[in-house]
Write a protein that holds these residues in place. Sequence first.
Motif, PDB file in Angstrom:
ATOM      1  N   GLY A 146      -1.424  -5.409  10.975  1.00 10.88           N
ATOM      2  CA  GLY A 146      -0.873  -4.337   9.957  1.00 10.88           C
ATOM      3  C   GLY A 146      -0.576  -2.950  10.471  1.00 10.88           C
ATOM      4  N   MET A 167       0.819  -1.194  -0.045  1.00 11.47           N
ATOM      5  CA  MET A 167      -0.006  -0.029  -0.026  1.00 11.47           C
ATOM      6  C   MET A 167       0.962   1.351   0.198  1.00 11.47           C
ATOM      7  SD  MET A 167      -2.969   0.718   2.679  1.00 11.47           S
ATOM      8  CE  MET A 167      -2.057   0.863   4.227  1.00 11.47           C
ATOM      9  N   ALA A 171      -4.249  -4.232   4.502  1.00 16.93           N
ATOM     10  CA  ALA A 171      -4.872  -4.004   3.485  1.00 16.93           C
ATOM     11  C   ALA A 171      -5.871  -2.609   3.605  1.00 16.93           C
ATOM     12  CB  ALA A 171      -5.910  -4.997   3.384  1.00 16.93           C
ATOM     13  N   THR A 173       3.627  -6.831   8.032  1.00 17.45           N
ATOM     14  CA  THR A 173       2.812  -6.615   6.765  1.00 17.45           C
ATOM     15  C   THR A 173       1.999  -5.266   6.911  1.00 17.45           C
ATOM     16  OG1 THR A 173       2.336  -8.684   7.231  1.00 17.45           O
ATOM     17  CG2 THR A 173       1.556  -7.988   5.087  1.00 17.45           C
ATOM     18  N   ARG A 201      -9.827  -1.974   4.531  1.00 16.88           N
ATOM     19  CA  ARG A 201     -10.256  -3.161   5.326  1.00 16.88           C
ATOM     20  C   ARG A 201     -10.160  -2.826   6.909  1.00 16.88           C
ATOM     21  NH1 ARG A 201      -9.165  -8.888   3.391  1.00 16.88           N
ATOM     22  NH2 ARG A 201     -10.506  -9.018   2.057  1.00 16.88           N
TER      23      ARG A 201
END
Length: 489
Positions: free
Chosen positions: A47, A1, A57, A54, A60
Motif C-alpha cells: 500500500g 481510503m 488498509a 492498492t 492496519r
Amino acid sequence: MDFGSNDPVMDTVVARATPEGEGGLAVVRLSGPGAMTIARRVFLGPGFGPALATPPAPRRAVYGILHAPTDAQGDENQPLDIIDEALALPMPGPHSYTGEDTVEFFCHGGRQVAAAVVRACQEAGAVAAPPGEFTRRAFLNGRLTLDQAEAVADLIAAGSEQAARAAVAQLRGGLDAELGAVEWPLLDLLVRLEGSLEFSDDDDVAIPVTETRLTLNEAIEGLDHLLALAPAGRLLREGIHLVLAGAPNAGKSSLFNRLVGDDRALVDAEPGTTRDVVAAPVRRGGRLYVLHDTAGLRDDAGRVETMGITRARETAAGADLVLLLAEAGDGWPSLALPEVGAPPVLRVATKCDLGGATGGATGGATGGWTCAGASRGADGAAVPIATSAVTGAGLDTLWAAIEKLAETWNLDEAISLGVVLNERHRQRLLEGRDELSQLLGLYDGGADPGDEVAGTLLAATLARLGEISGRVFSEQLLDGVFRRFCVGK
Ligand SMILES: Nc1nc2c(ncn2[C@@H]2O[C@H](COP(=O)(O)OP(=O)(O)OP(=O)(O)O)[C@@H](O)[C@H]2O)c(=O)[nH]1
Ligand SMILES: [Mg+2]
C-alpha cells in the motif's frame, strides 16, 4: 481510503513521539493533508511506495522499509537509501488522534533511526511539529476539548498513580460533564430570556424572577463545588508538599533521609548543618509527596545561616503540611507562619530512642515522649508523634497521620469525577462565579435588571466558562495551553 480530505492550508507535521534515548522502539508521527503522499516517498511496503497499486488498509500496520525520500515523480528503479525495517500504521482522518490523515512509523529505538526518519519526512515536505502540535490539531478538529487536551499533558507528566488516574478520568470527559451540568441550565435560561425578549408582548413566555434566581443559585453552588476541588488538582499535579521544620539539631535531616529512604541530606551533630532547602519525592499509597528538609530555626544565626532560615520559613509558609520537629524535652520553635492561609502543622518529637526527656515545654499532658505515637493527652491537646530516625519507631504512625490529613483534601472525589483543575480553570470558574453572583445580587436587591441586561450578562459568563472546554478560544489562549506540551504529542 479517503486520504487528503483535510484543510489544504494546514502543513503536514512530523515529530518523534517517543523520548530520545536508547529503547526497543521509537515512534515517529506524521500528520496533515500530505501525510500519505510523504509516507509513500519514505516507506516501501504493502500500500506504500512510488508505484501505488492498492492503497493501504486504514488502521492496519504494514511491514516494510523506511528510506531516504525517493523522487516525487516516483522512479521505481531508483536504489533505496535504507534507514530501517519498520511498521507503518496509516490512519486516515477523521479517525486519527489529530483528526487529520496520519501515518505512524514504528522503527528501532536509539538516537539515530528516529532522527533519520524525521529528516526523511522533512526532506519529503513535512515540517517539524512544535510542542503539543498534534494535540492542538486534535483540539482544532474537534477531537478533544481544551481541558481534555490539558489532561493529555497531565497524564504524560503524571508523577503518581493517582495523578495518572485523575488525568485519564478528565481525558474521558470528567470535567466537561461536571461543567456541562452547570452550563446547560444557564444556557436554557439564556435561550428563554432571549425568547421572552422577542415575544415581550406575550405574557406567557415571561420568566418568573424566582425561577431565574433559583437557576443562578444552583449554578453558583455548582461552581463552588468545582472550585472546592481546585486544591486537589494542584496536589495531584504537583504532589503534596511536606516541609520538615524545627530547631537546629532537632533531627530534621535524619528524619527526612529516613522518610525518603535515601541518604539525601547532610547530617551532623553540629547545629546549623542544613542551609539550603533539600527536596525529594516520596510515592506512597498511589500519592506523590514532595518532602523538604530545611535549615534549623534560631535567632542568633550567622549571615549565611540566616539566609537559610528565611528560606525555611518561606518554604514552610508555602507547604501543604508542616512537620514541626523538636527533640523530646525541648520546646517548639516559632514558625511565624502567616495568619491567613497557613498550612496545618503536625508536631513530631524526635530521637525517642534516647529514652525521652520529661517535661518538654509543649509536650502535652504526658510530659516526655514515648514511641507510642499520636493520640490525645488528658487535656485533649494533640500529643506529638514520637519518632526515631535511628530505629524507625513511630514512622508508620507519622505516615498514618499524614494520610489522614490528606484525606481531607478531596483527592478521591477529584479522581472519581475526573476533575483536575489547573490555575487557568480556577480563574475562569472564579470569574464566572463572581459574575453570576453579581447578577443574582441585582435580583436580590430588588432591582430586576430586565431580560436584556440579564441575557447580556449571562452570555458573557457562558463565554468565560466556555474557555475552559475551549468552546470559546483565542490563539493566545491556545499558545498558553500548548506551550507546556512535549514535542511529538
Ligand atoms: N539517637 C538519635 N540521634 C539522632 C536522631 N535523629 C538525629 N540524630 C542525631 O542528631 C544530630 C542532628 O541530626 P540532624 O538530622 O543533622 O539534625 P537537623 O535538625 O537536620 O540539624 P540542622 O540541619 O543543623 O538544623 C546528629 O548527630 C544525628 O545523628 C534519632 O532519631 N536518634
Ligand atoms: Mg539538617
